[in-house]
Design an enzyme around this catalytic site. Structure first.
Site, PDB file in Angstrom:
ATOM      1  N   CYS A 165       0.875  -1.171   0.000  1.00 38.98           N
ATOM      2  CA  CYS A 165       0.000   0.000   0.000  1.00 38.98           C
ATOM      3  C   CYS A 165       0.918   1.228   0.000  1.00 38.98           C
ATOM      4  CB  CYS A 165      -0.971  -0.028   1.175  1.00 38.98           C
ATOM      5  SG  CYS A 165      -0.224  -0.081   2.813  1.00 38.98           S
TER       6      CYS A 165
HETATM    7  C1  RB5 Z   1      -3.785   5.372   0.855  1.00 39.52           C
HETATM    8  O1  RB5 Z   1      -5.048   4.813   0.837  1.00 39.52           O
HETATM    9  C2  RB5 Z   1      -3.042   4.898   2.099  1.00 39.52           C
HETATM   10  O2  RB5 Z   1      -3.804   5.159   3.231  1.00 39.52           O
HETATM   11  C3  RB5 Z   1      -2.744   3.418   2.029  1.00 39.52           C
HETATM   12  O3  RB5 Z   1      -2.147   3.100   0.824  1.00 39.52           O
HETATM   13  C4  RB5 Z   1      -1.815   2.901   3.112  1.00 39.52           C
HETATM   14  O4  RB5 Z   1      -0.639   3.635   3.147  1.00 39.52           O
HETATM   15  C5  RB5 Z   1      -2.376   2.713   4.437  1.00 39.52           C
HETATM   16  O5  RB5 Z   1      -1.720   2.234   5.368  1.00 39.52           O
END
Ligand code: RB5
Length: 153
Positions: free
Chosen positions: A66
């Site tokens: 993420c």
């Molecule tokens: C973006 O949605 C961000 O919140 C996600 O990619 C992540 O970093 C969350 O922990």
């Protein structure tokens, strides 16, 4: 070894890099592509979906990416019997397997560059749980996890 991978909208490019890297090495990698099936999905359901494929035994190891790696680690650890950790360096990636016996590696595409990410994945992939002094510690995690998921006993 069967590896599964997925990401949220913040990490589509890095996921492609890692899939290409693993495929070039001859590693069997399956991209669940949750976003391709449900556009706009948030990281919790994407991570939960992958973690369940580890729990049910379809895959042995999983990679979740993420923005930071943090949200994916939090949600993957909500699935009983699945253990995930964020790694942005090779030493941690090795210890995640050797000491913690975690099946899921998470990374943040906004934290790590593609070349280091490949090195992190490689270190994690070749490392195995060492048992020994780490065994009672991971056993304790299991025991406390059982109390948390099944408080009635
Ligand atoms: C973006 O949605 C961000 O919140 C996600 O990619 C992540 O970093 C969350 O922990």
């Amino acid at each position: 070894m069967k590896v599964v991978i997925d990401c949220d909208d913040a990490a589509i490019d890095l996921k492609k890099v890692i899939v290409g890297h693993l495929s070039a090495k001859g590693v069997e990698v399956t991209d669940l592509d949750y976003l391709g099936k449900k556009s706009g999905a948030y990281y919790p359901e994407i991570g939960f979906n992958l973690a369940r494929t580890i729990k049910n035994g379809t895959f042995e190891r999983g990679i979740l990416i993420c923005g930071t790696g943090l949200g994916m680690a939090i949600i993957a650890n909500k699935v009983e019997g699945v253990y995930a950790g964020v790694c942005h360096d090779v030493f941690s990636a090795e210890r995640l397997r050797k000491s913690n016996n975690a099946q899921v590696l998470t990374m943040g595409a906004r934290v790590i560059g593609p070349e280091l990410a490949k090195m992190v994945v490689d270190a994690w992939l070749v490392s195995e749980f060492q048992g020994g002094g780490s065994q009672p510690k991971v056993d304790q995690i299991r025991e406390l996890e059982r109390k948390s998921f099944h408080p009635e006993g």
